[in-house]
Scaffold this motif. Sequence first.
Motif, PDB file in Angstrom:
ATOM      1  N   THR A  93     -94.841 -80.293 -64.191  1.00  0.00           N
ATOM      2  CA  THR A  93     -95.692 -79.115 -64.068  1.00  0.00           C
ATOM      3  C   THR A  93     -95.304 -78.300 -62.853  1.00  0.00           C
ATOM      4  O   THR A  93     -95.230 -77.073 -62.887  1.00  0.00           O
ATOM      5  N   GLY A  94     -95.004 -78.990 -61.732  1.00  0.00           N
ATOM      6  CA  GLY A  94     -94.599 -78.292 -60.521  1.00  0.00           C
ATOM      7  C   GLY A  94     -93.310 -77.536 -60.720  1.00  0.00           C
ATOM      8  O   GLY A  94     -93.181 -76.392 -60.301  1.00  0.00           O
ATOM      9  N   LEU A  95     -92.358 -78.140 -61.389  1.00  0.00           N
ATOM     10  CA  LEU A  95     -91.093 -77.463 -61.642  1.00  0.00           C
ATOM     11  C   LEU A  95     -91.309 -76.250 -62.533  1.00  0.00           C
ATOM     12  O   LEU A  95     -90.719 -75.194 -62.320  1.00  0.00           O
ATOM     13  N   TYR A  96     -92.173 -76.378 -63.506  1.00  0.00           N
ATOM     14  CA  TYR A  96     -92.415 -75.286 -64.448  1.00  0.00           C
ATOM     15  C   TYR A  96     -93.065 -74.096 -63.758  1.00  0.00           C
ATOM     16  O   TYR A  96     -92.753 -72.949 -64.037  1.00  0.00           O
ATOM     17  N   SER A  97     -93.990 -74.391 -62.816  1.00  0.00           N
ATOM     18  CA  SER A  97     -94.741 -73.314 -62.174  1.00  0.00           C
ATOM     19  C   SER A  97     -94.041 -72.741 -60.955  1.00  0.00           C
ATOM     20  O   SER A  97     -94.513 -71.793 -60.357  1.00  0.00           O
ATOM     21  N   GLN A  98     -92.897 -73.333 -60.549  1.00  0.00           N
ATOM     22  CA  GLN A  98     -92.184 -72.856 -59.386  1.00  0.00           C
ATOM     23  C   GLN A  98     -91.668 -71.446 -59.593  1.00  0.00           C
ATOM     24  O   GLN A  98     -91.152 -71.116 -60.658  1.00  0.00           O
ATOM     25  N   LYS A  99     -91.812 -70.590 -58.566  1.00  0.00           N
ATOM     26  CA  LYS A  99     -91.317 -69.230 -58.661  1.00  0.00           C
ATOM     27  C   LYS A  99     -89.792 -69.225 -58.632  1.00  0.00           C
ATOM     28  O   LYS A  99     -89.172 -69.875 -57.803  1.00  0.00           O
ATOM     29  N   LYS A 100     -89.209 -68.496 -59.534  1.00  0.00           N
ATOM     30  CA  LYS A 100     -87.762 -68.424 -59.607  1.00  0.00           C
ATOM     31  C   LYS A 100     -87.215 -67.758 -58.367  1.00  0.00           C
ATOM     32  O   LYS A 100     -87.685 -66.701 -57.945  1.00  0.00           O
ATOM     33  N   LYS A 101     -86.214 -68.344 -57.747  1.00  0.00           N
ATOM     34  CA  LYS A 101     -85.627 -67.816 -56.529  1.00  0.00           C
ATOM     35  C   LYS A 101     -84.881 -66.520 -56.828  1.00  0.00           C
ATOM     36  O   LYS A 101     -84.120 -66.435 -57.784  1.00  0.00           O
ATOM     37  N   THR A 102     -85.099 -65.505 -56.001  1.00  0.00           N
ATOM     38  CA  THR A 102     -84.408 -64.226 -56.174  1.00  0.00           C
ATOM     39  C   THR A 102     -82.935 -64.394 -55.842  1.00  0.00           C
ATOM     40  O   THR A 102     -82.600 -64.974 -54.802  1.00  0.00           O
ATOM     41  N   PRO A 103     -82.033 -63.892 -56.692  1.00  0.00           N
ATOM     42  CA  PRO A 103     -80.596 -63.970 -56.380  1.00  0.00           C
ATOM     43  C   PRO A 103     -80.279 -63.231 -55.083  1.00  0.00           C
ATOM     44  O   PRO A 103     -80.912 -62.219 -54.746  1.00  0.00           O
ATOM     45  N   GLU A 104     -79.285 -63.737 -54.354  1.00  0.00           N
ATOM     46  CA  GLU A 104     -78.822 -63.117 -53.124  1.00  0.00           C
ATOM     47  C   GLU A 104     -77.369 -62.693 -53.288  1.00  0.00           C
ATOM     48  O   GLU A 104     -76.566 -63.424 -53.869  1.00  0.00           O
ATOM     49  N   ILE A 105     -77.053 -61.510 -52.782  1.00  0.00           N
ATOM     50  CA  ILE A 105     -75.665 -61.034 -52.797  1.00  0.00           C
ATOM     51  C   ILE A 105     -75.300 -60.622 -51.380  1.00  0.00           C
ATOM     52  O   ILE A 105     -76.007 -59.825 -50.753  1.00  0.00           O
ATOM     53  N   TYR A 106     -74.202 -61.180 -50.861  1.00  0.00           N
ATOM     54  CA  TYR A 106     -73.701 -60.797 -49.546  1.00  0.00           C
ATOM     55  C   TYR A 106     -72.653 -59.709 -49.723  1.00  0.00           C
ATOM     56  O   TYR A 106     -71.680 -59.880 -50.459  1.00  0.00           O
ATOM     57  N   LEU A 107     -72.888 -58.591 -49.048  1.00  0.00           N
ATOM     58  CA  LEU A 107     -72.016 -57.430 -49.189  1.00  0.00           C
ATOM     59  C   LEU A 107     -71.107 -57.281 -47.970  1.00  0.00           C
ATOM     60  O   LEU A 107     -71.483 -57.650 -46.851  1.00  0.00           O
ATOM     61  N   THR A 108     -69.933 -56.725 -48.196  1.00  0.00           N
ATOM     62  CA  THR A 108     -69.029 -56.363 -47.111  1.00  0.00           C
ATOM     63  C   THR A 108     -69.037 -54.845 -46.963  1.00  0.00           C
ATOM     64  O   THR A 108     -69.302 -54.122 -47.927  1.00  0.00           O
ATOM     65  N   PRO A 109     -68.735 -54.327 -45.781  1.00  0.00           N
ATOM     66  CA  PRO A 109     -68.806 -52.875 -45.565  1.00  0.00           C
ATOM     67  C   PRO A 109     -67.803 -52.122 -46.436  1.00  0.00           C
ATOM     68  O   PRO A 109     -66.701 -52.595 -46.707  1.00  0.00           O
ATOM     69  N   ILE A 110     -68.213 -50.913 -46.853  1.00  0.00           N
ATOM     70  CA  ILE A 110     -67.294 -50.021 -47.574  1.00  0.00           C
ATOM     71  C   ILE A 110     -66.622 -49.044 -46.625  1.00  0.00           C
ATOM     72  O   ILE A 110     -65.587 -48.447 -46.958  1.00  0.00           O
ATOM     73  N   PHE A 111     -67.216 -48.881 -45.422  1.00  0.00           N
ATOM     74  CA  PHE A 111     -66.670 -47.926 -44.457  1.00  0.00           C
ATOM     75  C   PHE A 111     -67.321 -48.220 -43.108  1.00  0.00           C
ATOM     76  O   PHE A 111     -68.375 -48.859 -43.052  1.00  0.00           O
ATOM     77  N   LYS A 112     -66.695 -47.762 -42.041  1.00  0.00           N
ATOM     78  CA  LYS A 112     -67.255 -47.963 -40.700  1.00  0.00           C
ATOM     79  C   LYS A 112     -67.136 -46.656 -39.916  1.00  0.00           C
ATOM     80  O   LYS A 112     -66.090 -46.006 -39.940  1.00  0.00           O
ATOM     81  N   VAL A 113     -68.213 -46.292 -39.247  1.00  0.00           N
ATOM     82  CA  VAL A 113     -68.233 -45.101 -38.394  1.00  0.00           C
ATOM     83  C   VAL A 113     -68.630 -45.518 -36.989  1.00  0.00           C
ATOM     84  O   VAL A 113     -69.061 -46.648 -36.747  1.00  0.00           O
ATOM     85  N   ASN A 114     -68.507 -44.586 -36.064  1.00  0.00           N
ATOM     86  CA  ASN A 114     -68.866 -44.846 -34.671  1.00  0.00           C
ATOM     87  C   ASN A 114     -70.273 -44.320 -34.398  1.00  0.00           C
ATOM     88  O   ASN A 114     -70.486 -43.484 -33.520  1.00  0.00           O
ATOM     89  N   TYR A 115     -71.219 -44.809 -35.200  1.00  0.00           N
ATOM     90  CA  TYR A 115     -72.582 -44.275 -35.126  1.00  0.00           C
ATOM     91  C   TYR A 115     -73.525 -45.295 -35.744  1.00  0.00           C
ATOM     92  O   TYR A 115     -73.263 -45.816 -36.836  1.00  0.00           O
ATOM     93  N   SER A 116     -74.622 -45.576 -35.053  1.00  0.00           N
ATOM     94  CA  SER A 116     -75.586 -46.566 -35.539  1.00  0.00           C
ATOM     95  C   SER A 116     -76.481 -45.979 -36.622  1.00  0.00           C
ATOM     96  O   SER A 116     -76.857 -44.803 -36.558  1.00  0.00           O
ATOM     97  N   ASP A 117     -76.822 -46.786 -37.613  1.00  0.00           N
ATOM     98  CA  ASP A 117     -77.787 -46.399 -38.657  1.00  0.00           C
ATOM     99  C   ASP A 117     -77.390 -45.081 -39.315  1.00  0.00           C
ATOM    100  O   ASP A 117     -78.173 -44.127 -39.413  1.00  0.00           O
ATOM    101  N   SER A 118     -76.167 -45.025 -39.802  1.00  0.00           N
ATOM    102  CA  SER A 118     -75.572 -43.762 -40.254  1.00  0.00           C
ATOM    103  C   SER A 118     -76.116 -43.262 -41.582  1.00  0.00           C
ATOM    104  O   SER A 118     -75.795 -42.148 -41.993  1.00  0.00           O
ATOM    105  N   THR A 119     -76.967 -44.055 -42.262  1.00  0.00           N
ATOM    106  CA  THR A 119     -77.579 -43.590 -43.508  1.00  0.00           C
ATOM    107  C   THR A 119     -79.036 -43.173 -43.323  1.00  0.00           C
ATOM    108  O   THR A 119     -79.726 -42.903 -44.306  1.00  0.00           O
ATOM    109  N   ALA A 120     -79.512 -43.109 -42.071  1.00  0.00           N
ATOM    110  CA  ALA A 120     -80.879 -42.633 -41.824  1.00  0.00           C
ATOM    111  C   ALA A 120     -80.950 -41.124 -42.130  1.00  0.00           C
ATOM    112  O   ALA A 120     -79.937 -40.427 -42.051  1.00  0.00           O
ATOM    113  N   ASP A 121     -82.089 -40.529 -42.590  1.00  0.00           N
ATOM    114  CA  ASP A 121     -83.402 -41.065 -42.335  1.00  0.00           C
ATOM    115  C   ASP A 121     -84.190 -41.170 -43.637  1.00  0.00           C
ATOM    116  O   ASP A 121     -83.752 -40.695 -44.672  1.00  0.00           O
ATOM    117  N   LYS A 122     -85.415 -41.673 -43.565  1.00  0.00           N
ATOM    118  CA  LYS A 122     -86.178 -42.177 -44.705  1.00  0.00           C
ATOM    119  C   LYS A 122     -86.309 -41.241 -45.901  1.00  0.00           C
ATOM    120  O   LYS A 122     -86.123 -41.689 -47.036  1.00  0.00           O
TER     121      LYS A 122
END
Length: 399
Positions: free
Chosen positions: A25-54
């Motif tokens: 029963t515990g296994l059945y009711s367990q919440k399915k773990k969300t998949p995780e994906i580790y990403l590598t950068p597509i580009f680098k700039v000389n500026y912090s938080d370069s995709t801001a703002d909200k």
Amino acid sequence: MTSRPNSKKNSPLFSFLLCVFLCCTGLYSQKKKTPEIYLTPIFKVNYSDSTADKPQSKSWTNDYGQWIVVGDKDGPKLLKKDTLGWTSHSTINRAWHNLPNRADVWIKDDDAYIVLVSECALSTVRITYSQEQETYEHLWKANLPIPKECNSIETATLTQDSKGQFWVCADMNEKIMVWHSFNGKDWSSPITITDDINADDISLIVSLKKQVSVIWSNQNTETINEVIHYDGDAINNWSAPIIIQKGNNNADDHINATVFKNGVLALVTKNSVDKINQPQFVLRLRDKKGKWTNIPYEPLNSEMSPSRPIINHVQSGRIFEIHSVKNKKNNRYYLSVNEIISKKGRWQFKELVQLKTKINGKNGDATTSKASFKENEVKFIFFSDDLGNIYSFDFDNLQ
């Protein structure tokens, strides 16, 4: 009377079966773990938080490829995805040297109109795609009039109404202001929409059917507000303020929106409740008649702190919400990608994937296109970290 030693309750077989039942029963009711994906950068700039703002939308997809404008130390950068990955558009970027570096993009046919923001500076640029040269060409840049008493501008957004006229909306000092242009290049003096906001508040401008809507937070009055301009009216003729929601610390400077083909606007905002087990975000739906419905979601817990939500949708109907999450135990960040589902009048928020990086510092500031995603095109979102790395993810990669 003594109980029988071989009672079913106390038998080894019964205990074993009960244990198996509880485990299963515990296994059945367990919440399915969300998949995780580790990403590598597509580009680098000389500026912090370069995709801001909200509230800003920085990317687009058209018949000629995929594009994004990101911030850099010496001005904004236009990037294009090609066979080698994401590369910098050197000709455009030279023309943009030392311009304000935070961008919001409006696409119209082969043209891109972009408002660029830095402290007490607003500029617009126009680029157009040359099919002969097979690349974008820079056409012009212009500065918006800024009052001398300006202390700071946090962010700005740009739109175009059904008459082809352009509007920019920004916070300045403790005011929300709009600028108007017939061509995107020659701008009016700013028109004050309200002058009573908190220094931390921001705004957003959105095109709707035959009208534009300005939406802003006001943490002083604990309200989310809206005013409407009907296309073709005098530029200073705006509706009276409309209160979307008031009280209970529901306002904060996190706002992002998408507009459906049927005219419904979906807005995601963060509130300032900041209490454990209380929702941090609100999904706000505006119907075609202007009526708002507010749906709180994403409770704060002792371990994870959600922030900076954005929203977009696929034209076929799927709605995606993305926000950053800080793990308060290890100070690591990730992006939570969710699908918003409506079933029998009830709204569900289903986490599809967690996007992570290998860095230890802050990352977030998710951004995507102002336009909805087409079914047969890539569906990119982007985010950045405080080291200048930029990351991308395509919703079509979801299983």
